[in-house]
Design a protein around this motif. Structure first.
Motif, PDB file in Angstrom:
ATOM      1  N   MET A   1      -7.954  -5.418  10.574  1.00 54.66           N
ATOM      2  CA  MET A   1      -6.839  -6.154   9.991  1.00 54.66           C
ATOM      3  C   MET A   1      -7.343  -7.332   9.155  1.00 54.66           C
ATOM      4  O   MET A   1      -6.815  -7.602   8.076  1.00 54.66           O
ATOM      5  N   ARG A   2      -8.359  -7.998   9.619  1.00 55.07           N
ATOM      6  CA  ARG A   2      -8.913  -9.126   8.859  1.00 55.07           C
ATOM      7  C   ARG A   2      -9.419  -8.668   7.490  1.00 55.07           C
ATOM      8  O   ARG A   2      -9.272  -9.379   6.494  1.00 55.07           O
ATOM      9  N   ALA A   3      -9.983  -7.459   7.439  1.00 57.24           N
ATOM     10  CA  ALA A   3     -10.547  -6.941   6.188  1.00 57.24           C
ATOM     11  C   ALA A   3      -9.514  -6.242   5.312  1.00 57.24           C
ATOM     12  O   ALA A   3      -9.845  -5.785   4.215  1.00 57.24           O
ATOM     13  N   GLY A   4      -8.268  -6.143   5.790  1.00 60.72           N
ATOM     14  CA  GLY A   4      -7.218  -5.524   4.989  1.00 60.72           C
ATOM     15  C   GLY A   4      -7.124  -4.020   5.128  1.00 60.72           C
ATOM     16  O   GLY A   4      -6.409  -3.366   4.364  1.00 60.72           O
ATOM     17  N   ARG A   5      -7.819  -3.454   6.132  1.00 59.78           N
ATOM     18  CA  ARG A   5      -7.796  -2.003   6.327  1.00 59.78           C
ATOM     19  C   ARG A   5      -6.753  -1.557   7.348  1.00 59.78           C
ATOM     20  O   ARG A   5      -6.631  -0.370   7.623  1.00 59.78           O
ATOM     21  N   LEU A   6      -6.019  -2.491   7.921  1.00 61.81           N
ATOM     22  CA  LEU A   6      -5.021  -2.203   8.941  1.00 61.81           C
ATOM     23  C   LEU A   6      -3.768  -3.014   8.620  1.00 61.81           C
ATOM     24  O   LEU A   6      -3.849  -4.216   8.392  1.00 61.81           O
ATOM     25  N   HIS A   7      -2.613  -2.342   8.611  1.00 62.85           N
ATOM     26  CA  HIS A   7      -1.380  -2.998   8.155  1.00 62.85           C
ATOM     27  C   HIS A   7      -0.352  -3.241   9.251  1.00 62.85           C
ATOM     28  O   HIS A   7       0.387  -4.230   9.209  1.00 62.85           O
ATOM     29  N   VAL A   8      -0.263  -2.319  10.210  1.00 66.07           N
ATOM     30  CA  VAL A   8       0.702  -2.430  11.306  1.00 66.07           C
ATOM     31  C   VAL A   8      -0.050  -2.088  12.583  1.00 66.07           C
ATOM     32  O   VAL A   8      -0.830  -1.129  12.611  1.00 66.07           O
TER      33      VAL A   8
ATOM     34  N   ALA B   1       0.425  -7.136   9.077  1.00 69.24           N
ATOM     35  CA  ALA B   1      -0.466  -8.046   8.372  1.00 69.24           C
ATOM     36  C   ALA B   1       0.365  -9.026   7.553  1.00 69.24           C
ATOM     37  O   ALA B   1       1.333  -8.638   6.894  1.00 69.24           O
ATOM     38  N   TYR B   2      -0.027 -10.304   7.594  1.00 68.50           N
ATOM     39  CA  TYR B   2       0.758 -11.378   6.963  1.00 68.50           C
ATOM     40  C   TYR B   2       1.012 -11.174   5.479  1.00 68.50           C
ATOM     41  O   TYR B   2       2.025 -11.628   4.932  1.00 68.50           O
ATOM     42  N   ASN B   3       0.098 -10.480   4.790  1.00 66.63           N
ATOM     43  CA  ASN B   3       0.202 -10.381   3.325  1.00 66.63           C
ATOM     44  C   ASN B   3       0.914  -9.129   2.852  1.00 66.63           C
ATOM     45  O   ASN B   3       0.884  -8.799   1.660  1.00 66.63           O
ATOM     46  N   LEU B   4       1.581  -8.392   3.762  1.00 63.15           N
ATOM     47  CA  LEU B   4       2.445  -7.311   3.308  1.00 63.15           C
ATOM     48  C   LEU B   4       3.553  -7.901   2.434  1.00 63.15           C
ATOM     49  O   LEU B   4       4.069  -8.995   2.713  1.00 63.15           O
ATOM     50  N   LYS B   5       3.935  -7.193   1.411  1.00 61.14           N
ATOM     51  CA  LYS B   5       5.067  -7.614   0.587  1.00 61.14           C
ATOM     52  C   LYS B   5       6.262  -7.858   1.512  1.00 61.14           C
ATOM     53  O   LYS B   5       6.555  -7.016   2.378  1.00 61.14           O
ATOM     54  N   PRO B   6       6.954  -8.999   1.411  1.00 62.89           N
ATOM     55  CA  PRO B   6       8.030  -9.314   2.357  1.00 62.89           C
ATOM     56  C   PRO B   6       9.063  -8.212   2.527  1.00 62.89           C
ATOM     57  O   PRO B   6       9.547  -7.979   3.648  1.00 62.89           O
ATOM     58  N   GLU B   7       9.406  -7.530   1.442  1.00 64.10           N
ATOM     59  CA  GLU B   7      10.383  -6.442   1.557  1.00 64.10           C
ATOM     60  C   GLU B   7       9.839  -5.306   2.414  1.00 64.10           C
ATOM     61  O   GLU B   7      10.583  -4.692   3.185  1.00 64.10           O
ATOM     62  N   LEU B   8       8.544  -5.040   2.306  1.00 63.96           N
ATOM     63  CA  LEU B   8       7.925  -3.998   3.118  1.00 63.96           C
ATOM     64  C   LEU B   8       7.822  -4.439   4.572  1.00 63.96           C
ATOM     65  O   LEU B   8       8.077  -3.653   5.494  1.00 63.96           O
ATOM     66  N   ALA B   9       7.467  -5.707   4.796  1.00 66.87           N
ATOM     67  CA  ALA B   9       7.397  -6.240   6.156  1.00 66.87           C
ATOM     68  C   ALA B   9       8.758  -6.120   6.844  1.00 66.87           C
ATOM     69  O   ALA B   9       8.841  -5.781   8.033  1.00 66.87           O
TER      70      ALA B   9
ATOM     71  N   PRO C   1       0.806  -1.227   0.000  1.00 63.49           N
ATOM     72  CA  PRO C   1       0.000   0.000   0.000  1.00 63.49           C
ATOM     73  C   PRO C   1       0.834   1.270   0.000  1.00 63.49           C
ATOM     74  O   PRO C   1       1.943   1.307   0.538  1.00 63.49           O
ATOM     75  N   ASP C   2       0.289   2.309  -0.604  1.00 64.22           N
ATOM     76  CA  ASP C   2       0.966   3.609  -0.603  1.00 64.22           C
ATOM     77  C   ASP C   2       0.947   4.217   0.801  1.00 64.22           C
ATOM     78  O   ASP C   2       1.869   4.933   1.185  1.00 64.22           O
ATOM     79  N   THR C   3      -0.138   3.936   1.548  1.00 61.26           N
ATOM     80  CA  THR C   3      -0.272   4.444   2.910  1.00 61.26           C
ATOM     81  C   THR C   3      -0.412   3.282   3.882  1.00 61.26           C
ATOM     82  O   THR C   3      -1.304   2.433   3.730  1.00 61.26           O
ATOM     83  N   LEU C   4       0.465   3.224   4.868  1.00 60.43           N
ATOM     84  CA  LEU C   4       0.369   2.207   5.910  1.00 60.43           C
ATOM     85  C   LEU C   4      -0.556   2.707   7.015  1.00 60.43           C
ATOM     86  O   LEU C   4      -0.395   3.829   7.508  1.00 60.43           O
ATOM     87  N   ILE C   5      -1.529   1.888   7.399  1.00 58.64           N
ATOM     88  CA  ILE C   5      -2.434   2.237   8.487  1.00 58.64           C
ATOM     89  C   ILE C   5      -1.927   1.560   9.752  1.00 58.64           C
ATOM     90  O   ILE C   5      -1.738   0.343   9.789  1.00 58.64           O
TER      91      ILE C   5
ATOM     92  N   GLN D   1      -0.635   6.501   8.471  1.00 55.85           N
ATOM     93  CA  GLN D   1      -1.807   7.119   9.102  1.00 55.85           C
ATOM     94  C   GLN D   1      -2.135   6.385  10.396  1.00 55.85           C
ATOM     95  O   GLN D   1      -2.248   5.163  10.415  1.00 55.85           O
ATOM     96  N   PHE D   2      -2.292   7.137  11.473  1.00 56.84           N
ATOM     97  CA  PHE D   2      -2.686   6.554  12.760  1.00 56.84           C
ATOM     98  C   PHE D   2      -4.193   6.330  12.752  1.00 56.84           C
ATOM     99  O   PHE D   2      -4.969   7.239  12.465  1.00 56.84           O
ATOM    100  N   PHE D   3      -4.605   5.115  13.072  1.00 55.72           N
ATOM    101  CA  PHE D   3      -6.013   4.740  13.059  1.00 55.72           C
ATOM    102  C   PHE D   3      -6.485   4.544  14.494  1.00 55.72           C
ATOM    103  O   PHE D   3      -6.123   3.564  15.137  1.00 55.72           O
ATOM    104  N   PRO D   4      -7.286   5.465  15.044  1.00 56.38           N
ATOM    105  CA  PRO D   4      -7.721   5.384  16.446  1.00 56.38           C
ATOM    106  C   PRO D   4      -8.902   4.437  16.642  1.00 56.38           C
ATOM    107  O   PRO D   4     -10.050   4.850  16.661  1.00 56.38           O
ATOM    108  N   VAL D   5      -8.616   3.156  16.788  1.00 56.83           N
ATOM    109  CA  VAL D   5      -9.693   2.174  16.950  1.00 56.83           C
ATOM    110  C   VAL D   5     -10.365   2.337  18.301  1.00 56.83           C
ATOM    111  O   VAL D   5      -9.736   2.694  19.295  1.00 56.83           O
ATOM    112  N   GLN D   6     -11.671   2.049  18.340  1.00 51.35           N
ATOM    113  CA  GLN D   6     -12.470   2.246  19.541  1.00 51.35           C
ATOM    114  C   GLN D   6     -12.685   0.967  20.350  1.00 51.35           C
ATOM    115  O   GLN D   6     -13.132   1.021  21.487  1.00 51.35           O
TER     116      GLN D   6
END
Length: 322
Positions: free
Chosen positions: A104-111, A257-265, A54-58, A90-95
């Motif tokens: 994360m399960r839906a792919g909207r959260l990366h770290v 998230a497990y499916n991040l490109k390995p180089e990005l992970a 992704p261009d933007t990591l959440i 981007q910081f994601f303030p989960v409630q």
């Protein structure tokens, strides 16, 4: 990791008291994940088309306290994460824990940093790969579950909770629900709904403030959160009284998230371990813990979270993904 004495005793008593009726937790990953190397976390997809870049990591921190406060606390780290990865962050303030798991399960959260109790569910159902945890400069880490009350509540020991309201955080929380429930059931013979009235506050800070303000007679909380709230002046130490303290659990686990490109992970991991804590808001916030949290250390889900999976086993937690 050696099983703490508190849990060894609790789990043994749970087995004796509950007998064969308890459903044992069988940890396994959701069928959509693979684990070829046996490390108990999802492998990266072998098909490059299923890897994400992704261009933007959440990024999100576990929802235990005021999200607005923690967006500022994490700002210097997220800036560093952006610099190392070459991505916007981007910081994601989960409630809630549930919202974080679903994101994360839906792919909207990366770290993310998932709390102790949510880690196994995040790994099993959301493809979370934890690799780091906060620790002191000498490598000490962890927190304790405390059962707290307020002065004059009439509660001076755990047995006094019987017939009263007991605040928990959420059902996915280790110290906020699973560990104290196992303790109350196995060591003190008290069942929720029968011997005491359970209430769910949603977050550790809600439970702590609730006790301090005399809204809850008692609550089970992570003492690391309580210490930070005292250090920030949110509550005064004399507003709460501890009647039970467990031994040490691992604290929030950080990963991707497990499916991040390995180089990005790999770059994400590099960012955690190269971050300079000196003079940062992160250090100011977390050094008030005991032990102080002053750096990130490497951990594995298989070893570090073994004790938590055993608590889940005593509680009959299911890892079936909905």
């Amino acid at each position: 990791m050696t099983l703490p004495r508190f849990l060894a005793r609790t789990l043994m008593l749970a087995a004796m008291c509950l007998g064969p009726s308890i459903a044992h937790a069988d940890f396994k990953l959701d069928p959509r994940f693979t684990d070829a190397n046996g490390d108990m976390v999802a492998d990266a997809p072998t098909d490059p088309s299923k890897q994400i870049d992704p261009d933007t990591l959440i990024f999100s921190y576990t929802p235990v306290e005021d999200p607005a406060v923690y967006a500022k606390v994490w700002q210097e780290f997220t800036d560093h994460l952006a610099k190392v990865t070459g991505k916007k962050v981007q910081f994601f303030p989960v409630q809630s824990n549930a919202a974080q798991l679903e994101a994360m399960r839906a792919g909207r959260l990366h770290v993310a940093g998932f709390n102790t109790g949510s880690n196994p569910i995040a790994v099993a159902c959301s493809g979370f790969v934890p690799f780091a945890m906060m620790a002191s400069k000498d490598g000490a880490y962890g927190y304790e579950m405390e059962i707290i009350t307020y002065p004059g509540s009439g509660i001076t020991k755990v047995e006094d909770i019987k017939g009263k309201k007991m605040a928990f955080t959420s059902e996915t929380s280790n110290s906020g629900y699973k560990a104290p429930s196992a303790l109350l059931r196995s060591q003190f013979g008290m069942e929720a709904g029968k011997d005491y009235e359970p209430a769910f506050s949603g977050k550790h800070d809600n439970s702590i403030i609730g006790v301090a303000n005399k809204d809850y007679p008692a609550a089970a909380v992570a003492n690391s959160v309580m210490k930070r709230m005292i250090a920030r002046g949110v509550i005064k130490p004399e507003q709460v009284v501890t009647i039970y303290k467990s031994q040490t659990f691992p604290t929030t686990g950080y990963g991707y998230a497990y499916n991040l490109k390995p180089e990005l992970a790999a770059k994400v991991k590099e960012a955690f371990f190269s971050f300079n804590w000196d003079g940062t808001a992160l250090l100011k916030e977390f050094q008030s813990a005991e032990p102080p949290q002053e750096k990130f250390i490497s951990i594995t889900f298989k070893e570090t979270w073994a004790v938590v999976r055993q608590v889940d086993d005593a509680m009959g937690v299911s890892y079936a993904c909905k």
